[in-house]
Enzyme design. Structure first.
Site, short mmCIF file in Angstrom:
data_model
loop_
_atom_site.label_atom_id
_atom_site.label_comp_id
_atom_site.label_asym_id
_atom_site.label_seq_id
_atom_site.Cartn_x
_atom_site.Cartn_y
_atom_site.Cartn_z
N ARG A 94 47.16 21.11 11.04
CA ARG A 94 47.92 20.78 12.24
C ARG A 94 47.07 20.17 13.34
NH1 ARG A 94 51.78 25.56 14.10
NH2 ARG A 94 51.98 24.07 15.77
N ARG A 149 41.91 12.06 16.87
CA ARG A 149 42.48 10.89 17.51
C ARG A 149 41.36 10.02 18.08
NH1 ARG A 149 46.60 13.00 21.74
NH2 ARG A 149 48.10 13.58 20.14
N ARG A 171 51.93 38.46 13.34
CA ARG A 171 50.86 38.65 14.31
C ARG A 171 51.54 38.91 15.64
NH1 ARG A 171 45.97 40.13 14.10
NH2 ARG A 171 45.01 38.67 15.57
N ARG A 190 43.34 32.55 25.21
CA ARG A 190 43.55 31.54 26.24
C ARG A 190 44.00 32.16 27.55
NH1 ARG A 190 48.77 28.27 23.65
NH2 ARG A 190 50.11 30.09 23.44
N GLU A 219 45.81 35.95 27.12
CA GLU A 219 46.53 36.18 25.87
C GLU A 219 45.57 36.77 24.83
OE1 GLU A 219 49.42 32.90 25.45
OE2 GLU A 219 48.93 33.03 23.34
N TYR A 277 58.19 30.12 11.69
CA TYR A 277 57.64 29.78 12.98
C TYR A 277 58.27 28.47 13.46
CZ TYR A 277 55.11 29.20 17.08
OH TYR A 277 54.85 29.05 18.41
N ASP A 297 59.40 25.87 16.46
CA ASP A 297 59.31 25.50 17.86
C ASP A 297 60.73 25.47 18.43
OD1 ASP A 297 56.61 25.32 18.30
OD2 ASP A 297 56.46 23.23 17.69
P1 FAD Z 1 63.91 34.87 20.24
O1 FAD Z 1 63.56 34.10 21.47
O2 FAD Z 1 62.92 35.84 19.70
O3 FAD Z 1 65.28 35.65 20.56
C1 FAD Z 1 65.76 36.70 19.76
C2 FAD Z 1 66.48 37.68 20.67
O4 FAD Z 1 67.14 38.65 19.85
C3 FAD Z 1 65.52 38.45 21.58
O5 FAD Z 1 65.96 38.36 22.92
C4 FAD Z 1 65.57 39.87 21.04
O6 FAD Z 1 65.42 40.85 22.07
C5 FAD Z 1 66.97 39.92 20.45
N1 FAD Z 1 67.10 40.92 19.40
C6 FAD Z 1 66.33 41.05 18.28
N2 FAD Z 1 66.75 42.09 17.53
C7 FAD Z 1 67.83 42.61 18.17
C8 FAD Z 1 68.70 43.70 17.89
N3 FAD Z 1 68.52 44.48 16.82
N4 FAD Z 1 69.69 43.99 18.77
C9 FAD Z 1 69.84 43.22 19.88
N5 FAD Z 1 69.06 42.18 20.19
C10 FAD Z 1 68.06 41.87 19.35
N6 FAD Z 1 58.07 26.69 21.04
C11 FAD Z 1 57.91 25.47 21.58
O7 FAD Z 1 58.71 24.57 21.30
N7 FAD Z 1 56.89 25.20 22.44
C12 FAD Z 1 55.97 26.14 22.80
O8 FAD Z 1 55.05 25.86 23.60
C13 FAD Z 1 56.10 27.45 22.24
N8 FAD Z 1 55.22 28.40 22.55
C14 FAD Z 1 55.37 29.65 22.00
C15 FAD Z 1 54.42 30.61 22.35
C16 FAD Z 1 54.53 31.89 21.80
C17 FAD Z 1 53.51 32.93 22.16
C18 FAD Z 1 55.60 32.19 20.90
C19 FAD Z 1 55.72 33.56 20.31
C20 FAD Z 1 56.54 31.24 20.59
C21 FAD Z 1 56.43 29.94 21.12
N9 FAD Z 1 57.34 28.95 20.82
C22 FAD Z 1 57.20 27.70 21.35
C23 FAD Z 1 58.51 29.21 19.93
C24 FAD Z 1 59.77 29.66 20.72
O9 FAD Z 1 59.49 30.87 21.40
C25 FAD Z 1 60.92 29.87 19.74
O10 FAD Z 1 61.19 28.70 19.02
C26 FAD Z 1 62.25 30.31 20.38
O11 FAD Z 1 62.09 31.03 21.57
C27 FAD Z 1 62.99 31.15 19.36
O12 FAD Z 1 64.27 31.48 19.79
P2 FAD Z 1 65.11 32.53 18.94
O13 FAD Z 1 66.44 32.66 19.59
O14 FAD Z 1 65.09 32.20 17.51
O15 FAD Z 1 64.29 33.90 19.04
N1 UDP Z 2 43.09 25.99 16.90
C1 UDP Z 2 41.72 26.04 17.06
N2 UDP Z 2 41.19 25.84 18.31
C2 UDP Z 2 41.97 25.62 19.41
C3 UDP Z 2 43.36 25.55 19.23
C4 UDP Z 2 43.90 25.76 17.96
O1 UDP Z 2 40.99 26.25 16.10
O2 UDP Z 2 41.41 25.48 20.52
C5 UDP Z 2 43.64 26.23 15.53
C6 UDP Z 2 44.02 27.68 15.28
O3 UDP Z 2 43.70 27.97 13.93
C7 UDP Z 2 45.50 27.69 15.47
C8 UDP Z 2 45.91 26.32 14.94
O4 UDP Z 2 44.82 25.48 15.32
O5 UDP Z 2 46.11 28.75 14.75
C9 UDP Z 2 47.20 25.78 15.53
O6 UDP Z 2 47.11 25.78 16.92
P1 UDP Z 2 48.29 25.37 17.87
O7 UDP Z 2 47.88 25.66 19.27
O8 UDP Z 2 48.71 23.99 17.54
O9 UDP Z 2 49.46 26.31 17.35
P2 UDP Z 2 50.28 27.51 17.91
O10 UDP Z 2 49.35 28.45 18.67
O11 UDP Z 2 51.32 26.91 18.76
O12 UDP Z 2 50.78 28.12 16.65
#
Ligand code: FAD
Ligand code: UDP
Length: 372
Positions: free
Chosen positions: A176, A180, A252, A283, A303, A351, A353
Protein backbone atom coordinates in the site's frame (compact mmCIF):
# COMPACT_ATOMS: atom_id res chain seq x y z
CA UNK A 1 -50.51 -16.47 19.95
CA UNK A 2 -50.71 -13.33 17.79
CA UNK A 3 -47.64 -12.33 15.83
CA UNK A 4 -45.91 -9.27 17.39
CA UNK A 5 -46.76 -5.93 15.80
CA UNK A 6 -44.01 -4.78 13.46
CA UNK A 7 -43.81 -1.10 14.20
CA UNK A 8 -40.85 -0.38 11.91
CA UNK A 9 -39.72 -1.57 8.50
CA UNK A 10 -36.09 -1.66 9.72
CA UNK A 11 -34.31 -2.04 13.01
CA UNK A 12 -30.82 -0.68 12.36
CA UNK A 13 -28.21 -1.91 14.81
CA UNK A 14 -25.40 0.64 14.82
CA UNK A 15 -25.50 4.37 14.00
CA UNK A 16 -22.13 4.44 12.23
CA UNK A 17 -21.77 5.43 8.58
CA UNK A 18 -23.20 2.18 7.22
CA UNK A 19 -26.29 2.24 9.45
CA UNK A 20 -26.85 5.97 8.87
CA UNK A 21 -26.60 5.81 5.06
CA UNK A 22 -28.84 2.75 4.91
CA UNK A 23 -31.38 4.51 7.18
CA UNK A 24 -31.35 7.64 4.98
CA UNK A 25 -31.90 5.57 1.86
CA UNK A 26 -34.76 3.68 3.52
CA UNK A 27 -36.50 6.83 4.80
CA UNK A 28 -36.11 8.45 1.38
CA UNK A 29 -38.11 5.51 -0.01
CA UNK A 30 -40.86 5.97 2.58
CA UNK A 31 -39.72 3.29 5.04
CA UNK A 32 -39.60 3.64 8.82
CA UNK A 33 -36.44 2.97 10.88
CA UNK A 34 -35.50 2.49 14.50
CA UNK A 35 -31.75 3.01 14.93
CA UNK A 36 -30.09 1.70 18.08
CA UNK A 37 -26.50 1.98 19.26
CA UNK A 38 -24.75 0.59 22.30
CA UNK A 39 -22.64 3.72 22.58
CA UNK A 40 -23.95 6.95 24.12
CA UNK A 41 -23.66 8.83 20.82
CA UNK A 42 -24.43 8.39 17.13
CA UNK A 43 -21.79 8.22 14.36
CA UNK A 44 -19.75 5.12 15.20
CA UNK A 45 -16.05 5.68 14.64
CA UNK A 46 -16.44 8.98 12.79
CA UNK A 47 -17.90 10.64 15.88
CA UNK A 48 -16.22 13.88 16.97
CA UNK A 49 -16.20 15.39 20.42
CA UNK A 50 -15.91 19.17 20.87
CA UNK A 51 -13.06 20.17 23.20
CA UNK A 52 -11.92 23.81 23.48
CA UNK A 53 -14.14 24.58 20.51
CA UNK A 54 -12.15 22.08 18.40
CA UNK A 55 -13.68 19.01 16.73
CA UNK A 56 -11.70 16.08 18.14
CA UNK A 57 -11.83 12.83 16.17
CA UNK A 58 -12.58 10.58 19.15
CA UNK A 59 -11.81 7.26 17.42
CA UNK A 60 -8.77 8.24 15.35
CA UNK A 61 -8.10 10.68 12.51
CA UNK A 62 -10.71 10.41 9.75
CA UNK A 63 -9.94 11.90 6.35
CA UNK A 64 -12.53 11.37 3.68
CA UNK A 65 -11.18 10.48 0.23
CA UNK A 66 -12.74 8.79 -2.79
CA UNK A 67 -12.72 8.25 -6.51
CA UNK A 68 -16.40 7.36 -6.50
CA UNK A 69 -18.45 10.18 -8.10
CA UNK A 70 -21.77 8.88 -6.84
CA UNK A 71 -20.55 8.57 -3.23
CA UNK A 72 -19.02 12.05 -3.38
CA UNK A 73 -22.16 13.65 -4.82
CA UNK A 74 -24.34 11.78 -2.35
CA UNK A 75 -22.45 13.04 0.73
CA UNK A 76 -22.35 16.57 -0.68
CA UNK A 77 -26.14 16.62 -0.41
CA UNK A 78 -25.70 16.75 3.39
CA UNK A 79 -22.40 18.54 4.06
CA UNK A 80 -19.70 20.50 2.22
CA UNK A 81 -16.10 19.34 2.27
CA UNK A 82 -13.06 21.60 2.78
CA UNK A 83 -9.88 21.26 0.72
CA UNK A 84 -7.90 19.37 3.36
CA UNK A 85 -5.09 17.32 1.83
CA UNK A 86 -3.54 14.62 3.96
CA UNK A 87 0.24 15.08 4.01
CA UNK A 88 1.62 13.37 7.10
CA UNK A 89 5.16 13.80 8.38
CA UNK A 90 7.33 11.05 9.80
CA UNK A 91 9.55 11.78 12.79
CA UNK A 92 12.56 9.48 13.31
CA UNK A 93 15.12 10.32 16.02
CA UNK A 94 14.30 14.01 15.67
CA UNK A 95 14.58 14.04 11.85
CA UNK A 96 11.43 14.95 9.88
CA UNK A 97 10.49 13.31 6.57
CA UNK A 98 7.59 13.88 4.22
CA UNK A 99 5.19 11.07 3.44
CA UNK A 100 4.21 9.29 1.27
CA UNK A 101 7.66 8.41 -0.08
CA UNK A 102 8.25 11.07 -2.74
CA UNK A 103 10.97 13.41 -4.04
CA UNK A 104 10.81 15.48 -0.83
CA UNK A 105 11.50 12.33 1.24
CA UNK A 106 14.34 11.23 -1.05
CA UNK A 107 15.95 14.68 -0.83
CA UNK A 108 15.66 14.65 2.97
CA UNK A 109 17.17 11.14 3.16
CA UNK A 110 20.00 11.36 0.64
CA UNK A 111 20.25 14.97 -0.61
CA UNK A 112 19.21 13.92 -4.14
CA UNK A 113 17.26 16.50 -6.12
CA UNK A 114 16.32 14.89 -9.46
CA UNK A 115 14.09 11.87 -10.13
CA UNK A 116 16.99 10.10 -11.88
CA UNK A 117 19.29 10.54 -8.88
CA UNK A 118 16.53 9.24 -6.58
CA UNK A 119 15.81 6.24 -8.81
CA UNK A 120 19.56 5.42 -8.93
CA UNK A 121 19.81 5.62 -5.15
CA UNK A 122 16.80 3.35 -4.64
CA UNK A 123 18.09 0.86 -7.23
CA UNK A 124 21.44 0.79 -5.37
CA UNK A 125 19.64 0.27 -2.04
CA UNK A 126 17.46 -2.54 -3.44
CA UNK A 127 20.24 -4.35 -5.30
CA UNK A 128 21.18 -6.77 -2.47
CA UNK A 129 17.60 -8.09 -2.41
CA UNK A 130 17.06 -8.43 -6.18
CA UNK A 131 15.60 -11.66 -7.55
CA UNK A 132 14.47 -13.02 -4.17
CA UNK A 133 10.83 -13.99 -3.65
CA UNK A 134 9.66 -12.09 -0.56
CA UNK A 135 8.09 -14.32 2.08
CA UNK A 136 7.30 -11.62 4.63
CA UNK A 137 6.85 -7.86 5.03
CA UNK A 138 10.52 -7.16 5.79
CA UNK A 139 11.73 -8.92 2.66
CA UNK A 140 9.02 -7.25 0.57
CA UNK A 141 9.88 -3.76 1.89
CA UNK A 142 13.63 -4.19 1.40
CA UNK A 143 13.03 -5.29 -2.16
CA UNK A 144 10.71 -2.34 -2.87
CA UNK A 145 12.51 0.54 -1.14
CA UNK A 146 15.83 -0.74 0.21
CA UNK A 147 17.53 -0.46 3.59
CA UNK A 148 17.37 3.27 4.53
CA UNK A 149 13.64 3.81 4.02
CA UNK A 150 12.84 0.47 5.59
CA UNK A 151 14.91 1.08 8.74
CA UNK A 152 13.93 4.72 9.26
CA UNK A 153 10.34 4.89 8.10
CA UNK A 154 8.79 1.42 7.98
CA UNK A 155 10.19 -1.16 10.39
CA UNK A 156 9.51 0.51 13.76
CA UNK A 157 6.10 1.91 12.77
CA UNK A 158 4.90 -1.35 11.29
CA UNK A 159 6.04 -3.50 14.21
CA UNK A 160 4.32 -1.13 16.66
CA UNK A 161 1.16 -0.99 14.55
CA UNK A 162 0.76 -4.74 14.21
CA UNK A 163 2.49 -5.90 17.43
CA UNK A 164 4.57 -8.42 15.54
CA UNK A 165 8.02 -8.58 13.94
CA UNK A 166 8.08 -7.46 10.31
CA UNK A 167 9.47 -10.90 9.48
CA UNK A 168 6.24 -12.44 10.82
CA UNK A 169 3.88 -10.16 8.89
CA UNK A 170 2.41 -10.81 5.43
CA UNK A 171 4.05 -8.85 2.63
CA UNK A 172 0.78 -7.46 1.20
CA UNK A 173 0.45 -4.81 3.99
CA UNK A 174 3.37 -2.85 2.57
CA UNK A 175 2.25 -2.89 -1.04
CA UNK A 176 0.00 0.00 0.00
CA UNK A 177 2.99 2.39 0.22
CA UNK A 178 3.84 3.64 -3.27
CA UNK A 179 7.03 5.43 -4.36
CA UNK A 180 6.47 8.73 -6.12
CA UNK A 181 9.11 10.49 -8.20
CA UNK A 182 7.50 13.93 -7.99
CA UNK A 183 7.52 16.55 -5.23
CA UNK A 184 4.01 15.75 -4.01
CA UNK A 185 3.14 15.09 -0.35
CA UNK A 186 -0.54 14.26 -0.93
CA UNK A 187 -1.00 10.87 0.76
CA UNK A 188 -4.00 9.87 -1.35
CA UNK A 189 -4.33 9.51 -5.12
CA UNK A 190 -8.12 9.94 -5.12
CA UNK A 191 -9.93 12.63 -7.08
CA UNK A 192 -11.85 13.90 -4.03
CA UNK A 193 -10.61 14.51 -0.50
CA UNK A 194 -11.62 16.64 2.49
CA UNK A 195 -13.20 17.03 5.90
CA UNK A 196 -16.89 17.98 6.27
CA UNK A 197 -16.95 21.72 7.06
CA UNK A 198 -20.06 21.27 9.18
CA UNK A 199 -18.41 18.26 10.92
CA UNK A 200 -18.90 14.50 10.80
CA UNK A 201 -21.55 14.69 13.54
CA UNK A 202 -23.70 16.96 11.39
CA UNK A 203 -23.40 14.51 8.51
CA UNK A 204 -24.68 11.64 10.67
CA UNK A 205 -27.41 13.78 12.27
CA UNK A 206 -28.70 14.75 8.83
CA UNK A 207 -28.57 11.17 7.54
CA UNK A 208 -30.60 9.98 10.55
CA UNK A 209 -33.22 12.75 10.28
CA UNK A 210 -36.72 11.24 10.61
CA UNK A 211 -35.49 8.02 12.23
CA UNK A 212 -36.26 7.02 15.81
CA UNK A 213 -33.00 6.63 17.75
CA UNK A 214 -32.22 4.80 20.98
CA UNK A 215 -28.71 5.08 22.46
CA UNK A 216 -27.02 2.90 25.08
CA UNK A 217 -28.85 -0.20 23.83
CA UNK A 218 -26.86 -3.34 23.03
CA UNK A 219 -28.78 -5.45 20.52
CA UNK A 220 -27.05 -8.64 21.64
CA UNK A 221 -28.54 -8.15 25.10
CA UNK A 222 -31.93 -7.16 23.67
CA UNK A 223 -32.49 -9.46 20.73
CA UNK A 224 -36.23 -9.17 21.34
CA UNK A 225 -35.99 -5.75 19.65
CA UNK A 226 -35.79 -7.63 16.35
CA UNK A 227 -39.53 -8.24 16.77
CA UNK A 228 -40.27 -4.52 16.36
CA UNK A 229 -39.21 -4.51 12.70
CA UNK A 230 -39.64 -6.54 9.51
CA UNK A 231 -35.89 -6.55 8.83
CA UNK A 232 -32.80 -6.05 10.98
CA UNK A 233 -29.76 -4.27 9.56
CA UNK A 234 -26.87 -5.42 11.75
CA UNK A 235 -23.55 -3.50 11.72
CA UNK A 236 -21.99 -4.97 14.88
CA UNK A 237 -19.36 -7.71 15.13
CA UNK A 238 -20.01 -10.71 12.91
CA UNK A 239 -18.78 -13.40 15.33
CA UNK A 240 -20.62 -11.82 18.29
CA UNK A 241 -23.97 -12.06 16.47
CA UNK A 242 -23.47 -15.83 16.25
CA UNK A 243 -22.25 -16.10 19.87
CA UNK A 244 -18.69 -16.88 18.70
CA UNK A 245 -19.75 -20.37 17.74
CA UNK A 246 -16.69 -21.00 15.58
CA UNK A 247 -14.35 -18.97 17.84
CA UNK A 248 -13.27 -15.32 17.99
CA UNK A 249 -12.20 -13.23 15.01
CA UNK A 250 -9.01 -11.30 15.82
CA UNK A 251 -8.51 -7.51 15.70
CA UNK A 252 -5.94 -4.87 16.53
CA UNK A 253 -7.05 -2.20 18.94
CA UNK A 254 -5.87 1.33 19.75
CA UNK A 255 -5.67 3.46 22.87
CA UNK A 256 -6.06 7.22 22.48
CA UNK A 257 -4.56 9.74 24.91
CA UNK A 258 -5.91 13.23 24.32
CA UNK A 259 -4.38 16.40 25.81
CA UNK A 260 -5.34 20.06 25.75
CA UNK A 261 -2.26 22.25 25.38
CA UNK A 262 -2.02 25.92 26.20
CA UNK A 263 -0.39 26.73 22.89
CA UNK A 264 -1.95 27.66 19.57
CA UNK A 265 0.11 25.34 17.37
CA UNK A 266 1.94 22.27 18.67
CA UNK A 267 3.35 20.44 15.65
CA UNK A 268 2.37 22.53 12.60
CA UNK A 269 0.76 19.55 10.87
CA UNK A 270 -2.31 17.39 11.48
CA UNK A 271 -0.54 14.02 11.45
CA UNK A 272 3.00 13.23 12.58
CA UNK A 273 3.99 9.53 12.54
CA UNK A 274 6.65 8.39 15.00
CA UNK A 275 8.53 5.67 13.18
CA UNK A 276 11.19 4.71 15.77
CA UNK A 277 10.58 1.49 17.73
CA UNK A 278 11.37 3.02 21.14
CA UNK A 279 8.59 5.67 20.91
CA UNK A 280 5.51 3.86 22.25
CA UNK A 281 2.92 5.67 20.14
CA UNK A 282 2.60 5.52 16.35
CA UNK A 283 1.34 9.02 15.73
CA UNK A 284 0.18 12.35 17.16
CA UNK A 285 -2.88 14.05 15.68
CA UNK A 286 -3.38 17.80 16.11
CA UNK A 287 -7.08 18.10 15.41
CA UNK A 288 -7.48 21.84 14.70
CA UNK A 289 -5.37 21.56 11.51
CA UNK A 290 -8.03 19.42 9.81
CA UNK A 291 -10.03 22.62 9.36
CA UNK A 292 -7.42 25.37 9.77
CA UNK A 293 -8.64 26.13 13.31
CA UNK A 294 -7.46 29.41 14.88
CA UNK A 295 -8.40 28.69 18.51
CA UNK A 296 -5.99 29.94 21.23
CA UNK A 297 -5.42 26.39 22.57
CA UNK A 298 -4.82 23.10 20.78
CA UNK A 299 -5.90 19.49 21.30
CA UNK A 300 -3.60 16.59 20.44
CA UNK A 301 -4.11 12.82 20.54
CA UNK A 302 -1.42 10.17 20.96
CA UNK A 303 -2.30 6.86 19.29
CA UNK A 304 -1.03 3.65 20.93
CA UNK A 305 -1.63 0.37 19.07
CA UNK A 306 -2.77 -2.46 21.33
CA UNK A 307 -3.58 -6.12 21.41
CA UNK A 308 -7.34 -6.51 21.20
CA UNK A 309 -9.52 -8.29 23.73
CA UNK A 310 -13.29 -8.23 24.16
CA UNK A 311 -13.09 -5.32 26.65
CA UNK A 312 -11.50 -3.09 23.97
CA UNK A 313 -12.76 -1.52 20.75
CA UNK A 314 -12.14 -3.66 17.67
CA UNK A 315 -10.49 -1.33 15.12
CA UNK A 316 -8.49 -3.25 12.54
CA UNK A 317 -9.53 -6.74 11.37
CA UNK A 318 -6.53 -9.08 11.04
CA UNK A 319 -7.10 -10.31 7.53
CA UNK A 320 -4.63 -13.19 7.67
CA UNK A 321 -5.42 -16.64 6.29
CA UNK A 322 -6.67 -18.04 9.60
CA UNK A 323 -9.09 -15.18 10.33
CA UNK A 324 -10.28 -14.97 6.73
CA UNK A 325 -11.19 -18.67 6.85
CA UNK A 326 -13.09 -18.12 10.09
CA UNK A 327 -14.85 -15.07 8.68
CA UNK A 328 -15.93 -17.12 5.64
CA UNK A 329 -17.72 -19.58 7.94
CA UNK A 330 -19.50 -16.74 9.70
CA UNK A 331 -20.40 -15.05 6.40
CA UNK A 332 -22.10 -18.28 5.30
CA UNK A 333 -24.24 -18.20 8.45
CA UNK A 334 -25.00 -14.52 7.86
CA UNK A 335 -26.21 -15.19 4.34
CA UNK A 336 -28.61 -17.83 5.60
CA UNK A 337 -29.99 -15.69 8.46
CA UNK A 338 -33.61 -14.77 7.63
CA UNK A 339 -34.66 -11.10 7.71
CA UNK A 340 -31.23 -9.83 8.72
CA UNK A 341 -28.90 -7.78 6.55
CA UNK A 342 -25.25 -7.66 7.63
CA UNK A 343 -23.19 -4.62 6.63
CA UNK A 344 -20.32 -2.28 7.50
CA UNK A 345 -16.84 -2.81 8.77
CA UNK A 346 -17.55 -5.05 11.77
CA UNK A 347 -20.28 -7.23 10.28
CA UNK A 348 -18.34 -7.74 7.02
CA UNK A 349 -15.03 -8.12 8.94
CA UNK A 350 -13.28 -5.95 6.36
CA UNK A 351 -11.06 -2.91 6.71
CA UNK A 352 -13.22 -0.48 4.73
CA UNK A 353 -12.45 3.19 4.29
CA UNK A 354 -15.45 5.48 4.70
CA UNK A 355 -16.19 5.80 0.99
CA UNK A 356 -16.35 2.00 0.65
CA UNK A 357 -18.81 1.86 3.53
CA UNK A 358 -21.03 4.48 1.90
CA UNK A 359 -20.86 2.65 -1.44
CA UNK A 360 -21.74 -0.63 0.23
CA UNK A 361 -24.68 0.90 2.15
CA UNK A 362 -26.08 2.55 -1.00
CA UNK A 363 -25.79 -0.73 -2.95
CA UNK A 364 -27.30 -2.78 -0.12
CA UNK A 365 -30.19 -0.33 0.22
CA UNK A 366 -30.86 -0.44 -3.52
CA UNK A 367 -30.75 -4.20 -3.59
CA UNK A 368 -33.02 -4.55 -0.55
CA UNK A 369 -35.44 -1.68 -0.98
CA UNK A 370 -36.06 -2.04 -4.64
CA UNK A 371 -37.42 -5.53 -3.98
CA UNK A 372 -38.86 -4.80 -0.47
P1 FAD B 1 -18.68 1.76 12.87
O1 FAD B 1 -18.32 3.20 12.69
O2 FAD B 1 -17.81 0.92 13.75
O3 FAD B 1 -20.18 1.74 13.45
C1 FAD B 1 -20.75 0.59 14.04
C2 FAD B 1 -21.70 1.05 15.13
O4 FAD B 1 -22.42 -0.09 15.60
C3 FAD B 1 -20.95 1.63 16.35
O5 FAD B 1 -21.50 2.89 16.68
C4 FAD B 1 -21.18 0.59 17.44
O6 FAD B 1 -21.29 1.18 18.73
C5 FAD B 1 -22.52 -0.01 17.01
N1 FAD B 1 -22.71 -1.36 17.51
C6 FAD B 1 -21.88 -2.43 17.37
N2 FAD B 1 -22.39 -3.52 17.96
C7 FAD B 1 -23.59 -3.15 18.47
C8 FAD B 1 -24.59 -3.84 19.21
N3 FAD B 1 -24.45 -5.12 19.56
N4 FAD B 1 -25.70 -3.16 19.61
C9 FAD B 1 -25.82 -1.84 19.29
N5 FAD B 1 -24.91 -1.14 18.59
C10 FAD B 1 -23.81 -1.78 18.19
N6 FAD B 1 -11.70 5.71 6.77
C11 FAD B 1 -11.39 6.67 5.88
O7 FAD B 1 -12.02 6.73 4.81
N7 FAD B 1 -10.43 7.59 6.13
C12 FAD B 1 -9.71 7.59 7.29
O8 FAD B 1 -8.83 8.46 7.50
C13 FAD B 1 -9.99 6.57 8.26
N8 FAD B 1 -9.31 6.53 9.40
C14 FAD B 1 -9.60 5.54 10.32
C15 FAD B 1 -8.85 5.52 11.49
C16 FAD B 1 -9.12 4.54 12.43
C17 FAD B 1 -8.32 4.50 13.70
C18 FAD B 1 -10.14 3.56 12.19
C19 FAD B 1 -10.43 2.50 13.20
C20 FAD B 1 -10.88 3.61 11.03
C21 FAD B 1 -10.61 4.59 10.06
N9 FAD B 1 -11.33 4.67 8.88
C22 FAD B 1 -11.03 5.63 7.96
C23 FAD B 1 -12.43 3.73 8.59
C24 FAD B 1 -13.82 4.25 9.05
O9 FAD B 1 -13.80 4.44 10.45
C25 FAD B 1 -14.89 3.25 8.68
O10 FAD B 1 -14.91 3.01 7.30
C26 FAD B 1 -16.33 3.65 9.07
O11 FAD B 1 -16.40 4.48 10.19
C27 FAD B 1 -17.10 2.37 9.33
O12 FAD B 1 -18.46 2.61 9.55
P2 FAD B 1 -19.37 1.41 10.05
O13 FAD B 1 -20.76 1.94 10.17
O14 FAD B 1 -19.17 0.22 9.23
O15 FAD B 1 -18.79 1.01 11.49
N1 UDP C 1 3.50 2.46 7.34
C1 UDP C 1 4.83 2.62 7.69
N2 UDP C 1 5.27 3.87 8.06
C2 UDP C 1 4.44 4.95 8.12
C3 UDP C 1 3.10 4.78 7.74
C4 UDP C 1 2.65 3.51 7.36
O1 UDP C 1 5.60 1.67 7.66
O2 UDP C 1 4.92 6.04 8.49
C5 UDP C 1 3.05 1.09 6.95
C6 UDP C 1 2.46 0.30 8.11
O3 UDP C 1 2.85 -1.05 7.94
C7 UDP C 1 0.99 0.44 7.92
C8 UDP C 1 0.85 0.46 6.40
O4 UDP C 1 2.02 1.16 5.98
O5 UDP C 1 0.28 -0.63 8.51
C9 UDP C 1 -0.38 1.18 5.89
O6 UDP C 1 -0.41 2.47 6.42
P1 UDP C 1 -1.60 3.48 6.17
O7 UDP C 1 -1.36 4.68 7.03
O8 UDP C 1 -1.76 3.68 4.73
O9 UDP C 1 -2.84 2.62 6.63
P2 UDP C 1 -3.89 2.67 7.79
O10 UDP C 1 -3.20 3.04 9.09
O11 UDP C 1 -4.89 3.66 7.36
O12 UDP C 1 -4.37 1.26 7.79
Amino acid sequence: MNAPIKKYDFLIVGSGLFGAVFAQQAVERGKSCLVIDKRSHIGGNIYCEEIENIQVHRYGAHIFHTNDDEVWNYLNRFVHFNRYTNSPLASYHGELYNLPFNMNTFRQLWGVTTPQEAANKIAEQCKPYEGQTPTNLEEQALQLVGHDIYEKLIKGYTEKQWGRKATELPSFIIKRLPLRFVYDNNYFNDAYQGIPIEGYNTLITKLLKNCDIQLGVDFLEHRELAQTAHTVVYTGMLDAYFDYRFGHLAYRSLAFETKVLDTANFQGNTVVNYTAAEVPYTRIIEHKHFVGGQQPKTVITYEYPQEWNSAKEAYYPINDTKNEALATHYRQLAQAEPNVIFGGRLADYRYYDMDKVVRSAIDTARHTLDKH
